[in-house]
Design a protein around this motif. Structure first.
Motif, PDB file in Angstrom:
ATOM      1  N   LEU A 272       1.033  -1.475   0.181  1.00 40.36           N
ATOM      2  CA  LEU A 272      -0.116   0.015  -0.438  1.00 40.36           C
ATOM      3  C   LEU A 272       1.524   1.394  -0.065  1.00 40.36           C
ATOM      4  O   LEU A 272       1.112   2.210  -0.910  1.00 40.36           O
ATOM      5  N   LEU A 273       1.694   1.124   0.671  1.00 41.90           N
ATOM      6  CA  LEU A 273       2.489   2.327   0.858  1.00 41.90           C
ATOM      7  C   LEU A 273       3.729   2.280  -0.215  1.00 41.90           C
ATOM      8  O   LEU A 273       3.910   4.377  -1.155  1.00 41.90           O
ATOM      9  N   SER A 274       3.548   1.461  -0.899  1.00 40.63           N
ATOM     10  CA  SER A 274       4.293   1.888  -2.489  1.00 40.63           C
ATOM     11  C   SER A 274       3.436   2.470  -3.217  1.00 40.63           C
ATOM     12  O   SER A 274       3.577   3.039  -4.250  1.00 40.63           O
ATOM     13  N   PHE A 275       3.132   1.565  -3.405  1.00 39.22           N
ATOM     14  CA  PHE A 275       1.427   1.732  -4.409  1.00 39.22           C
ATOM     15  C   PHE A 275       1.139   3.788  -3.938  1.00 39.22           C
ATOM     16  O   PHE A 275       1.257   4.520  -5.119  1.00 39.22           O
ATOM     17  N   LEU A 276       0.663   3.706  -3.169  1.00 35.68           N
ATOM     18  CA  LEU A 276       0.554   5.641  -2.800  1.00 35.68           C
ATOM     19  C   LEU A 276       2.150   6.413  -3.756  1.00 35.68           C
ATOM     20  O   LEU A 276       1.968   7.203  -3.926  1.00 35.68           O
ATOM     21  N   VAL A 277       3.071   5.826  -3.222  1.00 38.51           N
ATOM     22  CA  VAL A 277       4.375   6.557  -3.264  1.00 38.51           C
ATOM     23  C   VAL A 277       4.192   7.069  -5.048  1.00 38.51           C
ATOM     24  O   VAL A 277       4.113   8.262  -5.063  1.00 38.51           O
ATOM     25  N   SER A 278       3.873   6.111  -5.791  1.00 36.90           N
ATOM     26  CA  SER A 278       3.784   5.766  -7.086  1.00 36.90           C
ATOM     27  C   SER A 278       2.073   6.780  -7.494  1.00 36.90           C
ATOM     28  O   SER A 278       2.394   7.513  -8.491  1.00 36.90           O
ATOM     29  N   ASP A 279       1.189   6.865  -7.001  1.00 39.92           N
ATOM     30  CA  ASP A 279       0.062   7.538  -7.334  1.00 39.92           C
ATOM     31  C   ASP A 279       0.876   8.890  -7.046  1.00 39.92           C
ATOM     32  O   ASP A 279       0.130   9.650  -7.767  1.00 39.92           O
ATOM     33  N   GLU A 280       1.775   9.252  -5.179  1.00 40.38           N
ATOM     34  CA  GLU A 280       1.832  10.355  -5.914  1.00 40.38           C
ATOM     35  C   GLU A 280       3.122  11.073  -6.430  1.00 40.38           C
ATOM     36  O   GLU A 280       2.983  11.988  -7.144  1.00 40.38           O
ATOM     37  N   LEU A 281       3.804   9.944  -7.299  1.00 42.27           N
ATOM     38  CA  LEU A 281       4.358  10.712  -7.947  1.00 42.27           C
ATOM     39  C   LEU A 281       3.915  10.494  -9.381  1.00 42.27           C
ATOM     40  O   LEU A 281       3.732  12.124 -10.412  1.00 42.27           O
ATOM     41  N   ASP A 282       2.804  10.075 -10.137  1.00 36.28           N
ATOM     42  CA  ASP A 282       2.142  10.313 -10.441  1.00 36.28           C
ATOM     43  C   ASP A 282       1.560  11.679 -10.999  1.00 36.28           C
ATOM     44  O   ASP A 282       1.094  12.031 -11.845  1.00 36.28           O
ATOM     45  N   ALA A 283       1.035  12.335  -9.830  1.00 35.21           N
ATOM     46  CA  ALA A 283       0.012  13.278  -9.647  1.00 35.21           C
ATOM     47  C   ALA A 283       0.284  14.677  -9.846  1.00 35.21           C
ATOM     48  O   ALA A 283       0.128  14.519 -10.023  1.00 35.21           O
ATOM     49  N   ALA A 284       2.032  14.244  -8.963  1.00 34.05           N
ATOM     50  CA  ALA A 284       3.128  15.277  -9.433  1.00 34.05           C
ATOM     51  C   ALA A 284       3.970  15.696 -10.746  1.00 34.05           C
ATOM     52  O   ALA A 284       3.755  16.578 -11.208  1.00 34.05           O
ATOM     53  N   PHE A 285       3.887  14.917 -11.910  1.00 32.64           N
ATOM     54  CA  PHE A 285       4.713  14.794 -13.079  1.00 32.64           C
ATOM     55  C   PHE A 285       3.190  14.444 -14.151  1.00 32.64           C
ATOM     56  O   PHE A 285       3.515  13.627 -14.019  1.00 32.64           O
ATOM     57  N   SER A 286       3.832  15.517 -14.545  1.00 32.72           N
ATOM     58  CA  SER A 286       2.800  15.528 -16.145  1.00 32.72           C
ATOM     59  C   SER A 286       3.556  14.710 -16.957  1.00 32.72           C
ATOM     60  O   SER A 286       4.012  14.461 -17.867  1.00 32.72           O
TER      61      SER A 286
ATOM     62  N   THR B  33       7.776  -5.471  -4.858  1.00 33.86           N
ATOM     63  CA  THR B  33       6.737  -5.340  -6.102  1.00 33.86           C
ATOM     64  C   THR B  33       6.071  -6.682  -6.776  1.00 33.86           C
ATOM     65  O   THR B  33       5.937  -7.136  -7.713  1.00 33.86           O
ATOM     66  N   ASP B  34       5.499  -6.518  -5.821  1.00 34.58           N
ATOM     67  CA  ASP B  34       4.133  -8.085  -5.802  1.00 34.58           C
ATOM     68  C   ASP B  34       2.900  -6.948  -6.707  1.00 34.58           C
ATOM     69  O   ASP B  34       2.533  -6.979  -6.193  1.00 34.58           O
ATOM     70  N   SER B  35       3.368  -7.212  -8.401  1.00 34.29           N
ATOM     71  CA  SER B  35       2.531  -6.884  -9.116  1.00 34.29           C
ATOM     72  C   SER B  35       0.657  -7.214  -8.894  1.00 34.29           C
ATOM     73  O   SER B  35       0.301  -6.583  -9.497  1.00 34.29           O
ATOM     74  N   ALA B  36       0.491  -8.169  -8.588  1.00 35.22           N
ATOM     75  CA  ALA B  36      -0.827  -8.542  -8.209  1.00 35.22           C
ATOM     76  C   ALA B  36      -1.691  -7.290  -7.274  1.00 35.22           C
ATOM     77  O   ALA B  36      -2.470  -7.024  -7.648  1.00 35.22           O
ATOM     78  N   ALA B  37      -0.687  -7.184  -5.952  1.00 39.40           N
ATOM     79  CA  ALA B  37      -1.459  -6.823  -4.740  1.00 39.40           C
ATOM     80  C   ALA B  37      -1.743  -5.300  -5.177  1.00 39.40           C
ATOM     81  O   ALA B  37      -1.940  -3.956  -5.616  1.00 39.40           O
ATOM     82  N   PHE B  38      -0.192  -4.761  -6.053  1.00 41.33           N
ATOM     83  CA  PHE B  38       0.285  -3.300  -6.594  1.00 41.33           C
ATOM     84  C   PHE B  38      -0.935  -3.469  -7.720  1.00 41.33           C
ATOM     85  O   PHE B  38      -1.717  -1.698  -8.297  1.00 41.33           O
ATOM     86  N   SER B  39      -1.230  -3.654  -8.376  1.00 41.18           N
ATOM     87  CA  SER B  39      -2.589  -4.037  -9.425  1.00 41.18           C
ATOM     88  C   SER B  39      -3.833  -4.147  -9.093  1.00 41.18           C
ATOM     89  O   SER B  39      -5.060  -2.424  -9.816  1.00 41.18           O
ATOM     90  N   LEU B  40      -4.155  -4.350  -7.843  1.00 42.02           N
ATOM     91  CA  LEU B  40      -5.332  -4.445  -7.055  1.00 42.02           C
ATOM     92  C   LEU B  40      -5.292  -2.756  -6.935  1.00 42.02           C
ATOM     93  O   LEU B  40      -6.823  -2.199  -6.997  1.00 42.02           O
ATOM     94  N   TYR B  41      -4.551  -2.305  -5.913  1.00 42.14           N
ATOM     95  CA  TYR B  41      -5.187  -0.919  -5.338  1.00 42.14           C
ATOM     96  C   TYR B  41      -5.069   0.481  -7.364  1.00 42.14           C
ATOM     97  O   TYR B  41      -5.763   1.037  -7.044  1.00 42.14           O
ATOM     98  N   LEU B  42      -4.033   0.235  -7.931  1.00 46.68           N
ATOM     99  CA  LEU B  42      -4.276   0.686  -9.364  1.00 46.68           C
ATOM    100  C   LEU B  42      -5.638   0.941  -9.721  1.00 46.68           C
ATOM    101  O   LEU B  42      -6.450   1.824  -9.895  1.00 46.68           O
TER     102      LEU B  42
END
Length: 176
Positions: free
Chosen positions: A73-87, A115-124
């Motif tokens: 979850l925390l890793s997803f949040l890093v990714s999501d916040e980076l995605d929101a910050a950078f166009s 890097t558990d892609s299945a769980a990460f994908s569910l958050y996405l």
């Protein structure tokens, strides 16, 4: 005898049109510009700071039975916040790569977990459907406790806390 052909163009010194620029050339020029103005170095530093923050807070989760899923979850949040910050995709990829690389250097076990892609994908998928509220529901589902209201609330609180922290860290950097 002279004739005029309206379709014929003769290019001279001042009349030349610029050659078309390929998307690859545009990307390369943008990459060079980011490197020269310091943006790439800043994204590297940012990614590393986010990694150090995440790995540094692993101890906070201690022996929590849902530690693995909370780290995802925390890793997803890093990714999501980076995605929101950078166009700009170059800056986004640079920061994300620096984050992953530094997590792997600091703690290979945590890297393997996040890097558990299945769980990460569910958050996405959840984020795209519902938005950034209620990540606790996905956490509970991944833990096999879909109806556990306390776990859902704990996940939502954890997500809100870290989303704000990561957003603040990212916002402390200025890019040209």
């Amino acid at each position: 005898m002279a004739f005029i052909d309206d379709d014929m163009k003769i290019y001279g010194d001042g009349d030349s049109e610029p050659a078309p620029v390929s998307p690859g050339e545009v990307s390369a020029a943008l990459y060079v510009a980011h490197r020269e103005n310091g943006n790439l170095e800043k994204t590297r530093q940012l990614g590393e700071l986010l990694a150090q923050t995440l790995v540094g807070d692993v101890a906070r989760l201690g022996e929590d039975e849902f530690r693995r899923q909370k780290l995802v979850l925390l890793s997803f949040l890093v990714s999501d916040e980076l995605d929101a910050a950078f166009s700009d995709g170059i800056l986004l990829k640079s920061a994300a790569a620096a984050f992953r690389r530094r997590v792997e250097e600091l703690d290979p076990e945590v890297f393997a977990i996040i890097t558990d892609s299945a769980a990460f994908s569910l958050y996405l998928l959840h984020d795209r459907r519902v938005g950034d509220d209620q990540c606790g529901q996905v956490l509970a589902e991944l833990c096999g406790r879909e109806e556990d209201g306390a776990l859902i609330e704990a996940g939502n609180a954890l997500a809100a806390e870290y989303r704000a922290l990561f957003r603040e860290i990212i916002g402390s950097y200025t890019f040209i």
